[in-house]
Design a protein around this motif. Structure first.
Motif, PDB file in Angstrom:
ATOM      1  N   GLU A  14     -50.264 -25.359 -23.291  1.00 33.79           N
ATOM      2  CA  GLU A  14     -50.355 -26.533 -22.436  1.00 33.79           C
ATOM      3  C   GLU A  14     -49.845 -27.788 -23.141  1.00 33.79           C
ATOM      4  OE1 GLU A  14     -54.520 -25.634 -24.126  1.00 33.79           O
ATOM      5  OE2 GLU A  14     -52.839 -24.533 -23.229  1.00 33.79           O
TER       6      GLU A  14
ATOM      7  N   ALA B 239     -45.993 -27.428 -23.097  1.00 35.78           N
ATOM      8  CA  ALA B 239     -45.483 -27.639 -21.743  1.00 35.78           C
ATOM      9  C   ALA B 239     -45.488 -29.113 -21.362  1.00 35.78           C
ATOM     10  CB  ALA B 239     -46.321 -26.838 -20.742  1.00 35.78           C
TER      11      ALA B 239
ATOM     12  N   GLU C 156     -48.428 -18.340 -16.219  1.00 35.75           N
ATOM     13  CA  GLU C 156     -49.813 -18.808 -16.207  1.00 35.75           C
ATOM     14  C   GLU C 156     -50.432 -18.865 -17.606  1.00 35.75           C
ATOM     15  OE1 GLU C 156     -52.102 -16.666 -13.331  1.00 35.75           O
ATOM     16  OE2 GLU C 156     -50.684 -17.049 -11.697  1.00 35.75           O
TER      17      GLU C 156
ATOM     18  N   TYR D 256     -48.825 -18.715 -20.551  1.00 31.92           N
ATOM     19  CA  TYR D 256     -48.015 -19.506 -21.484  1.00 31.92           C
ATOM     20  C   TYR D 256     -47.406 -20.753 -20.855  1.00 31.92           C
ATOM     21  CZ  TYR D 256     -48.563 -15.879 -24.958  1.00 31.92           C
ATOM     22  OH  TYR D 256     -49.091 -15.006 -25.872  1.00 31.92           O
ATOM     23  N   LYS D 257     -47.793 -21.073 -19.622  1.00 34.23           N
ATOM     24  CA  LYS D 257     -47.389 -22.314 -18.964  1.00 34.23           C
ATOM     25  C   LYS D 257     -45.880 -22.514 -18.927  1.00 34.23           C
ATOM     26  CE  LYS D 257     -51.816 -23.002 -19.047  1.00 34.23           C
ATOM     27  NZ  LYS D 257     -52.642 -22.618 -17.876  1.00 34.23           N
TER      28      LYS D 257
END
Length: 518
Positions: free
Chosen positions: A255, A258, A311, A313-314
């Motif tokens: 996150e 990202a 989801e 590993y964004k």
């Protein structure tokens, strides 16, 4: 192990190598003479090059040891480091010869000899550590030292051999300081790299000081560096946010990666296309739940890589459908061709046709770093939701313990990342699916072995493309491992530090000597 590079190897492989933000509080010495702190979740499993084949160890080797050859940033051709020149002798590609520089010394002051080089390679083969790099030298038959000349005799044609001796596996050690048939067990290093290892605390830190006596390909180090090792991504991120480290590499939480953007205060980041991969490796030894090929095929039919990538590993990784990642010559997508989308009905049919009762129970192991725990939970959820599998997960906090556990066959399956050592599809062949591979999963197949040998025989690497594609196809049928994703490489740094953009190109080499104070 270990490496990321998006460039494709030139069609004609060169076989001869001729020689040579905002203001932030600084450490005690504000003039810039303090150590630059670098944080990572990678672990060093051994300070001895004969005992490690992992990213954390090799990153350190890049700085404290020296090899005959090295690969410069942005290049696909090995160049001399401790050697003045290296080349194949004759057209058979079975004899490779290097001339050792006359001005190279270990950090303890002793001059490096050709005998030291021979000793370094001989002990790797003699020790043959399960966690070591011996599988990389599967074609190396013998080494001869004469004067300043080192001659490598190979058992078969191996056009990739120059790349192999440009890696951490070929680190030159002092024959007077390292045992010939056992790993060195103290926390000392006698190498000739751009840095000298000072204080070392296993699992905590490594203090590196510039080696004033270094002679080789890379530029001399200018600043001392302290590497800090963190047990997981969350603690690494906490240290980054608290300014306890000035550079962060491998692996911040997905996150955080990202959310990176140019507007972040006092944060520089380098995002480069990478060939780091991650796979679900199957223990195919007799007695394991994964010994039966249809069980592995059923899992291949169920795995939803896109959900893991998007989801868990964004979106910082992309789904992978082959052992050879995109960006490496010879890449294809055989797992997508056979299993284009998750299909529970297909998986059920595979097991039923093989007479295997569901649910199949097995143990899944993984090391605690990055998003591995979340990834393991998602794999368990996907497989169990089909009703075809019951998955017992086991997380192992210490990397060295995890290596020993999977090598001993403790798990039926385990997830593991791979950073290639050099930019050639061969480095995704022999070390991953060859006999006695680094995966230690008991897999050996004659067809796979023959294809690996054939791909190594082409001096013009483009001519090996068809064999690499066939190798990938056979692996997608045998399924000793199941590719999950490949990812980009991220380096974060504070504005007080320069050179972080050169720290990594994804090859597993850590260019700490590029770091300096602004």
């Amino acid at each position: 192990m270990r490496s990321v590079r998006s460039k494709i190897i030139a069609a004609g492989l060169v076989l001869a190598v001729a020689g040579a933000g905002a203001w932030v509080m600084l450490p005690d010495d504000a003039a810039g003479h303090g150590a630059i702190t670098v944080g990572t979740t990678d672990a060093v499993s051994s300070l001895d090059p004969a005992g490690a084949y992992d990213a954390g160890s090799w990153a350190l080797y890049s700085n404290v040891y020296q090899s005959l050859l090295t690969i410069k940033p942005g290049s696909d051709v090995p160049v001399p480091d401790a050697a003045t020149a290296c080349k194949f002798i004759g057209a058979k590609l079975t004899t490779y010869q290097c001339e050792l520089r006359t001005d190279v010394k270990f950090s303890n002051g002793r001059a490096i000899t050709a005998e030291d080089v021979k000793f370094s390679f001989d002990r790797i083969k003699a020790i043959n550590s399960k966690q070591g790099p011996a599988p990389l030298f599967n074609t190396l038959e013998s080494v001869k030292a004469e004067g300043r000349t080192v001659t490598f005799n190979l058992s078969a044609r191996d056009a990739t051999f120059p790349f192999k001796i440009a890696t951490g596996a070929a680190a030159i050690v002092d024959k007077d300081k390292y045992p010939a048939k056992a790993l060195r067990e103290d926390d000392k290093v006698d190498g000739s790299g751009p840095y000298v290892l000072g204080a070392y605390k296993e699992g905590a830190s490594a203090e590196l000081k510039p080696n004033a006596g270094y002679n080789g390909q890379v530029k001399p180090a200018k600043s001392a560096v302290t590497v800090k090792y963190f047990k997981d991504s969350e603690t690494l991120n906490a240290a980054w946010k608290d300014h306890r480290i000035l550079v962060a590499h491998r692996d911040m939480p997905p996150e955080v990666l990202a959310a990176l953007n140019p507007g972040l205060k006092d944060t520089r980041y380098q995002e480069s296309g990478g060939t780091e991969t991650r796979s679900l490796v199957f223990n195919v030894r007799p007695g394991s739940a994964m010994a039966k090929q249809p069980v592995r095929q059923a899992i291949a039919a169920l795995l939803d890589r896109s959900k893991i990538a998007g989801e868990t590993y964004k979106g910082t990784v992309t789904p992978l459908y082959s052992i050879v990642p995109a960006g490496i010559a010879g890449h294809s997508t055989p797992f997508f061709d056979s299993y284009p989308a998750p299909n529970a009905a297909n998986a059920r049919k595979i097991l039923k046709d093989a007479g295997i009762d569901a649910p199949v129970s097995f143990k899944l192991g993984f090391n605690v770093r990055g998003a591995n725990v979340q990834e393991g939970a998602e794999i368990k959820r996907q497989l169990e939701s089909s009703g075809l599998f019951q998955v017992q997960t086991e997380s192992v906090p210490v990397w060295e313990d995890f290596q020993k556990d999977y090598a001993a066959g403790k798990f039926d399956a385990y997830t593991i990342g791979w950073i290639p050592d050099f930019p050639d599809a061969d480095n995704f062949g022999a070390p991953l699916v060859g006999a006695d591979s680094s995966m230690n999963n008991g897999f050996a197949d004659k067809t796979v072995g023959d294809l690996i040998t054939r791909t190594q025989s082409f001096s013009n690497r483009s001519e090996a493309a068809n064999d690499f594609r066939e190798l990938q196809r056979v692996v997608s049928q045998q399924i000793p491992l199941l590719p999950i994703w490949q990812k980009k490489d991220y380096v974060l740094s504070r504005e007080s530090v320069t050179g972080a953009q050169y720290l990594s190109d994804g090859t597993g080499v850590w260019r700490l000597w590029e770091l300096n104070w602004l």
